[in-house]
Scaffold this motif. Structure first.
Motif, PDB file in Angstrom:
ATOM      1  N   UNK A  45      43.621  40.696  34.938  1.00  0.00           N
ATOM      2  CA  UNK A  45      44.772  40.587  35.821  1.00  0.00           C
ATOM      3  C   UNK A  45      44.449  40.510  37.281  1.00  0.00           C
ATOM      4  N   UNK A  46      43.334  39.918  37.656  1.00  0.00           N
ATOM      5  CA  UNK A  46      43.004  39.777  39.075  1.00  0.00           C
ATOM      6  C   UNK A  46      43.705  38.546  39.616  1.00  0.00           C
ATOM      7  N   UNK A  47      44.324  38.675  40.776  1.00  0.00           N
ATOM      8  CA  UNK A  47      45.086  37.567  41.349  1.00  0.00           C
ATOM      9  C   UNK A  47      44.212  36.566  42.044  1.00  0.00           C
ATOM     10  N   UNK A  48      44.828  35.595  42.640  1.00  0.00           N
ATOM     11  CA  UNK A  48      44.113  34.539  43.354  1.00  0.00           C
ATOM     12  C   UNK A  48      43.425  35.094  44.581  1.00  0.00           C
ATOM     13  N   UNK A  49      42.279  34.537  44.906  1.00  0.00           N
ATOM     14  CA  UNK A  49      41.526  34.985  46.075  1.00  0.00           C
ATOM     15  C   UNK A  49      42.153  34.503  47.373  1.00  0.00           C
ATOM     16  N   UNK A  50      41.705  35.131  48.463  1.00  0.00           N
ATOM     17  CA  UNK A  50      42.112  34.748  49.813  1.00  0.00           C
ATOM     18  C   UNK A  50      43.638  34.760  49.960  1.00  0.00           C
ATOM     19  N   UNK A  51      44.254  35.767  49.328  1.00  0.00           N
ATOM     20  CA  UNK A  51      45.704  35.853  49.380  1.00  0.00           C
ATOM     21  C   UNK A  51      46.194  36.578  50.617  1.00  0.00           C
ATOM     22  N   UNK A  52      45.282  37.182  51.368  1.00  0.00           N
ATOM     23  CA  UNK A  52      45.693  37.905  52.573  1.00  0.00           C
ATOM     24  C   UNK A  52      44.871  37.369  53.731  1.00  0.00           C
ATOM     25  N   UNK A  53      45.118  36.146  54.106  1.00  0.00           N
ATOM     26  CA  UNK A  53      44.255  35.449  55.053  1.00  0.00           C
ATOM     27  C   UNK A  53      44.334  36.046  56.443  1.00  0.00           C
ATOM     28  N   UNK A  54      45.374  36.864  56.713  1.00  0.00           N
ATOM     29  CA  UNK A  54      45.450  37.421  58.058  1.00  0.00           C
ATOM     30  C   UNK A  54      44.489  38.599  58.234  1.00  0.00           C
ATOM     31  N   UNK A  55      43.937  39.127  57.120  1.00  0.00           N
ATOM     32  CA  UNK A  55      43.001  40.236  57.231  1.00  0.00           C
ATOM     33  C   UNK A  55      41.694  39.758  57.860  1.00  0.00           C
ATOM     34  N   UNK A  56      40.997  40.649  58.598  1.00  0.00           N
ATOM     35  CA  UNK A  56      39.636  40.306  59.042  1.00  0.00           C
ATOM     36  C   UNK A  56      38.781  40.008  57.816  1.00  0.00           C
ATOM     37  N   UNK A  57      38.038  38.937  57.881  1.00  0.00           N
ATOM     38  CA  UNK A  57      37.323  38.519  56.681  1.00  0.00           C
ATOM     39  C   UNK A  57      35.968  39.213  56.554  1.00  0.00           C
TER      40      UNK A  57
END
Length: 611
Positions: free
Chosen positions: A27-39
């Motif tokens: 059940x892991x979701x799609x990556x890069x779903x919180x693009x506003x976070x510091x990477x």
């Protein structure tokens, strides 16, 4: 998981790690779903953020080394996806549909079940689109690795040499120089203790710590409280009878191995031997186990009279399985050809699970299904109560009938953390400003799948430097251990030098009983010790090698005899060929990934250095 993954596990897992292509079941979701976070890292235009890493870890405790390894796996995936994108590789709707329909978890009687698919999504994913995006990503990764999954060609000369090397046996005895025997000779004064303390002050700091109050809402506890009727159990059993009560069979076999790439003449010769053996078995069925022990070339079952234990469908290669599931107990098969060689089977026993045996399992499954929706609603209420009355957990506990628990001191680096409190996300919440400075309840934190936690700080203790007086005894013992290990090593090296010169030095501990060591059977030796033993020349024996172990012990090995390895049997050659082939494939994938790093720059973010 998809058949491709099952058929190519090692090549994929060695390069991308065990986490890389196994998200469908978790059940892991799609990556890069919180693009506003510091990477954490940026691969080309794609960013990997902290939430991606947390999802990959699934709430499991992880130190800096593990988190860095998982981050590296995510970087490798993004490199492969970037290359696929530039090559305009895409997953068509039909490919996606076929991939999902082929997943066994979604099938009933071998056909895709919409009901099972919906049940799976309801428990793990916010929407079908989120799951389909993950499957599409997995298919792209599998496609990127597919060219490397084919078996590589390995020369017969290399396999013969490897077999000889692996089979060489050395008989060695050892003399041990134990650091504890030199403890009375080791000297450490107060000045040395103080100097060590001053040079390692960061080691002697008590970290910031907090004592916590917390409540825990778990889907499992909610499931235990549910009730399930006998009628519901019967209905579920009737609907899933084939899946739940799948038949298992216990088979014994005799294998005459032959490589799958062997010439036709060689295969015919082994087949003839198998046919002759079959006649002997049928003439004397009671000797099946005896003949299996003597003649079978399957090392995993021969010693047990060929017994393979119980297995269900899908666990054996198809020709073997087809015959095993046609037979009656006690029946002996014809000669069966598989990729491993020629088999003679005897069916020992058949069993299947009835409703009475399956009832507890079905009841628990139904309880968990009922608890899933309740867990979501109670989680919303948990967040609401924790926010409305932020200065106490009393309202939360009373409103949801949860127990308020209290921890011992927990350090910011997870020192003293146990159970759900060891979750990185829970620790992050516990040391947040809102909890420490604001003295508020935290928001609900997902400590693990189906486990939500709210914490508040009961007591807080800032980080502090431990005074020398508190740690000087521990420092002294550490320095004494190091000094005694140096003395043991110095004495061992002096004795080793004398032995190599042909003299019998004083201070040599008695050699123990000889051990037989091979590269297949290492005994209790570590890899460094095995390398040292096999580096000793066999031209003049006895030969000697010395190794310092990680615990400070110094060991001298005396190599007394060397036996050359025998030629590999066909089955072992086949195994070695597979291992070497996988090594070649992994090396090719590694080189490919390195070339992608040159093409798509990998930029590490500031947060990556703080993990």
């Amino acid at each position: 998981m998809f058949e491709f993954v099952e058929n190519n596990k090692l090549a994929i897992k060695v390069i991308l790690g065990a986490i890389a292509l196994t998200f469908v079941g978790f059940g892991v979701g799609s990556y890069s779903s919180v693009v506003e976070d510091p990477y954490l890292a940026k691969v080309g235009h794609a960013k990997i953020v902290k939430q991606d890493l947390d999802r990959a870890l699934e709430g499991r405790p992880a130190d800096a080394a593990v988190r860095q390894a998982v981050l590296e796996n995510l970087i490798r995936q993004e490199l492969l996806l970037a290359a696929s994108g530039d090559a305009h590789v895409a997953v068509s709707p039909e490919q996606l549909r076929q991939a999902i329909a082929s997943i066994p978890a979604f099938q009933d009687n071998g056909k895709f079940s919409q009901a099972k698919y919906k049940e799976f999504l309801a428990n793990r994913y916010p929407s079908p689109a989120a799951f389909e995006a993950q499957v599409r990503r997995d298919l792209l990764l599998q496609g990127a690795l597919a060219p490397f999954a084919n078996e590589q060609l390995v020369s017969g000369a290399l396999l013969n040499r490897l077999g000889q090397v692996m089979g060489e046996t050395r008989f060695v005895s050892r003399a041990v120089f134990n650091p504890t025997d030199y403890m009375t000779q080791a000297k450490v004064d107060d000045a040395a203790v103080k100097a060590f303390y001053q040079a390692n002050t960061k080691r002697f700091q008590a970290p910031e710590a907090v004592r916590l109050e917390y409540v825990m809402l778990t889907q499992e506890a909610l499931a235990e409280a549910q009730t399930v009727t006998d009628a519901e159990v019967q209905q579920y059993y009737d609907q899933h009878r084939n899946e739940l009560a799948s038949e298992e069979r216990r088979v014994a076999h005799i294998l005459l191995a032959v490589p799958k790439d062997a010439p036709a003449a060689a295969r015919a010769k082994v087949r003839a031997e198998a046919e002759a053996l079959l006649k002997e078995v049928r003439a004397n069925p009671g000797r099946f186990g005896e003949l299996a022990k003597a003649r079978s070339q399957d090392p995993g079952s021969a010693a047990n009279g060929g017994d393979l234990g119980f297995f269900g469908k899908g666990m054996m290669v198809k020709p073997f399985e087809d015959v095993a599931f046609r037979m009656k107990p006690g029946q002996i098969s014809e000669v069966v050809e598989t990729e491993f060689g020629y088999h003679i089977l005897r069916l020992e026993e058949v069993k299947g699970a009835d409703l009475a045996k399956l009832k507890p399992e079905i009841e628990m499954k139904l309880k968990r299904q009922k608890a899933a929706g309740l867990f979501r609603s109670q989680n919303e209420k948990l967040a609401e109560l924790a926010y409305q009355q932020p200065n106490s957990l009393k309202a939360v506990a009373e409103g949801l009938k949860l127990e308020i628990q209290t921890s011992d001191w927990v350090g910011r680096g997870a020192q003293g953390a146990q159970g759900v409190l060891a979750s990185p996300k829970v620790l992050e919440a516990a040391f947040s400003d809102d909890v420490i400075k604001g003295k508020h309840n935290s928001e609900p934190v997902e400590a693990a799948n189906g486990v939500m936690v709210v914490v508040r700080a009961k007591e807080h203790r800032p980080a502090r430097q431990l005074p020398l007086a508190e740690v000087q005894d521990a420092i002294r013992q550490e320095l004494l251990a190091k000094e005694s290990a140096k003395l043991a090593e110095k004495q061992g090296e002096a004795v080793l030098a004398a032995l190599r010169q042909g003299t019998q030095p004083a201070g040599l501990p008695a050699f123990g009983q000889p051990l037989s060591i091979s590269r297949r059977a290492l005994g209790d030796l570590g890899l460094n010790e095995v390398r040292a033993v096999f580096a000793v020349s066999s031209g003049k024996l006895p030969g000697y090698a010395g190794v310092k172990r990680d615990n400070g012990t110094y060991v001298i090995y005396r190599v007394e005899k060397v036996e050359a390895g025998q030629a590999s049997q066909p089955q072992e050659k086949a195994q070695l060929s597979q291992v070497v082939s996988e090594m070649y494939a992994n090396a090719q994938v590694a080189a490919y990934l390195e070339s992608l790093r040159q093409k798509y720059p990998v930029v590490m973010g500031k947060l990556a250095t703080e993990q």
